[in-house]
Design a protein around this motif. Structure first.
Motif, mmCIF file in Angstrom:
data_model
loop_
_atom_site.group_PDB
_atom_site.id
_atom_site.type_symbol
_atom_site.label_atom_id
_atom_site.label_comp_id
_atom_site.label_asym_id
_atom_site.label_seq_id
_atom_site.Cartn_x
_atom_site.Cartn_y
_atom_site.Cartn_z
ATOM 1 N N THR A 122 0.843 -1.199 0.000
ATOM 2 C CA THR A 122 0.000 0.000 0.000
ATOM 3 C C THR A 122 0.877 1.247 0.000
ATOM 4 O O THR A 122 2.087 1.166 0.210
ATOM 5 N N SER A 123 0.226 2.372 -0.147
ATOM 6 C CA SER A 123 0.986 3.630 -0.121
ATOM 7 C C SER A 123 1.553 3.899 1.272
ATOM 8 O O SER A 123 2.418 4.752 1.432
ATOM 9 N N ALA A 124 1.083 3.163 2.267
ATOM 10 C CA ALA A 124 1.601 3.355 3.627
ATOM 11 C C ALA A 124 2.878 2.558 3.871
ATOM 12 O O ALA A 124 3.618 2.852 4.813
ATOM 13 N N ASN A 125 3.126 1.541 3.042
ATOM 14 C CA ASN A 125 4.330 0.733 3.326
ATOM 15 C C ASN A 125 5.245 0.537 2.113
ATOM 16 O O ASN A 125 6.184 -0.253 2.175
ATOM 17 N N LEU A 126 4.961 1.264 1.047
ATOM 18 C CA LEU A 126 5.786 1.117 -0.163
ATOM 19 C C LEU A 126 6.132 2.478 -0.757
ATOM 20 O O LEU A 126 5.274 3.358 -0.867
ATOM 21 N N VAL A 127 7.395 2.631 -1.118
ATOM 22 C CA VAL A 127 7.873 3.786 -1.886
ATOM 23 C C VAL A 127 8.707 3.191 -3.016
ATOM 24 O O VAL A 127 9.428 2.208 -2.813
ATOM 25 N N ILE A 128 8.592 3.750 -4.202
ATOM 26 C CA ILE A 128 9.433 3.304 -5.322
ATOM 27 C C ILE A 128 10.482 4.383 -5.600
ATOM 28 O O ILE A 128 10.167 5.580 -5.599
ATOM 29 N N ALA A 129 11.719 3.959 -5.806
ATOM 30 C CA ALA A 129 12.762 4.908 -6.213
ATOM 31 C C ALA A 129 13.240 4.522 -7.609
ATOM 32 O O ALA A 129 13.753 3.412 -7.809
ATOM 33 N N TYR A 130 13.030 5.428 -8.567
ATOM 34 C CA TYR A 130 13.547 5.201 -9.919
ATOM 35 C C TYR A 130 14.967 5.762 -9.980
ATOM 36 O O TYR A 130 15.174 6.974 -9.872
ATOM 37 N N GLU A 131 15.922 4.850 -10.113
ATOM 38 C CA GLU A 131 17.331 5.256 -10.167
ATOM 39 C C GLU A 131 17.981 4.637 -11.397
ATOM 40 O O GLU A 131 18.379 3.458 -11.373
ATOM 41 N N PRO A 132 18.101 5.406 -12.482
ATOM 42 C CA PRO A 132 18.822 4.872 -13.639
ATOM 43 C C PRO A 132 20.254 4.555 -13.187
ATOM 44 O O PRO A 132 20.905 5.431 -12.602
ATOM 45 N N VAL A 133 20.726 3.353 -13.439
ATOM 46 C CA VAL A 133 22.037 2.940 -12.922
ATOM 47 C C VAL A 133 23.130 3.888 -13.395
ATOM 48 O O VAL A 133 24.044 4.244 -12.647
ATOM 49 N N TRP A 134 23.006 4.358 -14.638
ATOM 50 C CA TRP A 134 24.034 5.205 -15.244
ATOM 51 C C TRP A 134 24.046 6.620 -14.666
ATOM 52 O O TRP A 134 24.980 7.389 -14.938
ATOM 53 N N ALA A 135 23.046 6.960 -13.869
ATOM 54 C CA ALA A 135 22.987 8.310 -13.282
ATOM 55 C C ALA A 135 23.495 8.326 -11.838
ATOM 56 O O ALA A 135 23.647 9.391 -11.251
ATOM 57 N N ILE A 136 23.763 7.143 -11.291
ATOM 58 C CA ILE A 136 24.146 7.078 -9.872
ATOM 59 C C ILE A 136 25.613 7.447 -9.700
ATOM 60 O O ILE A 136 26.499 6.774 -10.225
ATOM 61 N N GLY A 137 25.839 8.531 -8.989
ATOM 62 C CA GLY A 137 27.201 8.956 -8.659
ATOM 63 C C GLY A 137 28.030 9.391 -9.853
ATOM 64 O O GLY A 137 29.255 9.489 -9.749
ATOM 65 N N THR A 138 27.392 9.668 -10.979
ATOM 66 C CA THR A 138 28.146 10.003 -12.191
ATOM 67 C C THR A 138 28.048 11.467 -12.565
ATOM 68 O O THR A 138 28.808 11.943 -13.410
ATOM 69 N N GLY A 139 27.089 12.173 -11.990
ATOM 70 C CA GLY A 139 26.841 13.550 -12.417
ATOM 71 C C GLY A 139 25.958 13.607 -13.658
ATOM 72 O O GLY A 139 25.574 14.684 -14.105
ATOM 73 N N LEU A 140 25.637 12.434 -14.225
ATOM 74 C CA LEU A 140 24.740 12.397 -15.382
ATOM 75 C C LEU A 140 23.306 12.292 -14.885
ATOM 76 O O LEU A 140 23.019 11.522 -13.964
ATOM 77 N N VAL A 141 22.419 13.048 -15.494
ATOM 78 C CA VAL A 141 21.007 13.005 -15.083
ATOM 79 C C VAL A 141 20.171 12.899 -16.357
ATOM 80 O O VAL A 141 20.469 13.576 -17.348
ATOM 81 N N PRO A 142 19.136 12.063 -16.348
ATOM 82 C CA PRO A 142 18.263 12.008 -17.536
ATOM 83 C C PRO A 142 17.626 13.382 -17.765
ATOM 84 O O PRO A 142 17.585 14.201 -16.849
ATOM 85 N N THR A 143 17.125 13.602 -18.948
ATOM 86 C CA THR A 143 16.394 14.850 -19.180
ATOM 87 C C THR A 143 15.103 14.809 -18.358
ATOM 88 O O THR A 143 14.624 13.724 -17.962
ATOM 89 N N ASN A 144 14.531 15.967 -18.123
ATOM 90 C CA ASN A 144 13.264 16.005 -17.379
ATOM 91 C C ASN A 144 12.202 15.169 -18.081
ATOM 92 O O ASN A 144 11.389 14.505 -17.434
ATOM 93 N N GLU A 145 12.218 15.191 -19.410
ATOM 94 C CA GLU A 145 11.228 14.414 -20.169
ATOM 95 C C GLU A 145 11.427 12.915 -19.924
ATOM 96 O O GLU A 145 10.473 12.152 -19.786
ATOM 97 N N GLN A 146 12.704 12.490 -19.893
ATOM 98 C CA GLN A 146 12.979 11.056 -19.658
ATOM 99 C C GLN A 146 12.533 10.645 -18.252
ATOM 100 O O GLN A 146 11.962 9.581 -18.059
ATOM 101 N N ILE A 147 12.800 11.510 -17.268
ATOM 102 C CA ILE A 147 12.382 11.189 -15.892
ATOM 103 C C ILE A 147 10.861 11.098 -15.844
ATOM 104 O O ILE A 147 10.289 10.124 -15.320
#
Ligand SMILES: O=C[C@H](O)COP(=O)(O)O
Length: 245
Positions: free
Chosen positions: A153-178
């Motif tokens: 449920t929304s009380a016990n679940l949160v989803i985190a979308y983390e493109p692997v290539w954006a983690i710790g790289t300084g690269l970020v998807p475009t706003n449209e891609q997110i």
């Protein structure tokens, strides 16, 4: 929807790092979003004490699927709940890769988190290669289908979308891609969890900084962020939090 900003300290922090929790309390006292700090296991107990009577919640970065037993080096969801943790990050790509965790293991851990009364922050995201092949949404959809427990449920679940290539790289998807991936996740959550899927928070993670936070938080289906490196310094993390208010 009220935003959630979670900081993942990863394998960083010594006893002296409690000062960052103390500083964060001072800097975010009037924040109107939810704030979670996930230090390493060794600091959770102390962090819970430091965060008492504040608007900070404390979480962990992993848990075992079993409640107890012969699992050397592991920590159960019940143990985390017992010392005051309220959240647990599951399926981070650093665990998928270096610990060989697959969706089945992540599902079992999410079930364990719910059994213990924790909120599971389930991470999903595609690699650079998968994005280049145009398979980002397909990959994320598969991870969601296989790792989100029935009846979450929304009380016990949160989803985190983390493109692997954006983690710790300084690269970020475009706003449209997110926004495209978040909208797809929203739709999948509704299909899987019914109307409540509409209220499950979907965080973006991957090189979030003070300089890009406001634009990311302005996207329609972005309900907050899972922040790595920029969560280690209270002043920087507080800057990101203030962009979510
Ligand atoms: O859990 C956090 C993510 O891996 C993002 O890390 P990062 O903000 O250092 O890119």
């Amino acid at each position: 929807m009220r935003k959630l900003i979670a900081g993942n300290w990863k394998m960083n922090g010594l006893v002296s790092s409690q000062a960052e929790i103390e500083a964060l309390k001072g800097l975010t006292g009037s924040a109107t979003c939810d704030i979670v700090v996930c230090p390493p296991f060794t600091l959770i107990d102390r962090a819970v004490e430091r965060a008492r009577d504040s608007n900070l919640a404390i979480g962990a970065q992993d848990c075992h699927a079993r409640q107890s037993g012969a699992h050397t080096g592991d920590v159960s969801a019940e143990m985390l709940a017992n010392i005051g943790a309220r959240y647990v990050i599951l399926g981070h790509s650093e665990r998928r890769v270096s610990h060989g965790e697959d969706d089945g293991i992540i599902l079992a851990k999410a079930v364990a988190a719910h059994r213990a009364g924790l909120v599971a922050i389930v991470c999903v995201g595609e690699t650079r290669h998968e994005r280049d092949e145009g398979r980002a949404i397909e990959v994320v959809g598969g991870q969601l289908r296989e790792s989100v427990p029935e009846g979450a449920t929304s009380a016990n679940l949160v989803i985190a979308y983390e493109p692997v290539w954006a983690i710790g790289t300084g690269l970020v998807p475009t706003n449209e891609q997110i926004e495209e991936v978040h909208a797809a996740i929203r739709q999948m959550l509704k299909e899987r969890l019914g109307n409540d899927g509409q209220s499950v928070k979907i965080l973006y993670g991957g090189s979030v900084k003070v300089s890009n936070a406001e634009a990311i938080f302005g996207l329609r289906n972005v309900d907050g962020a899972l922040v790595g490196g920029a969560s280690l310094k209270a002043s920087e993390f507080a800057g990101i939090i203030s962009a979510a208010i």
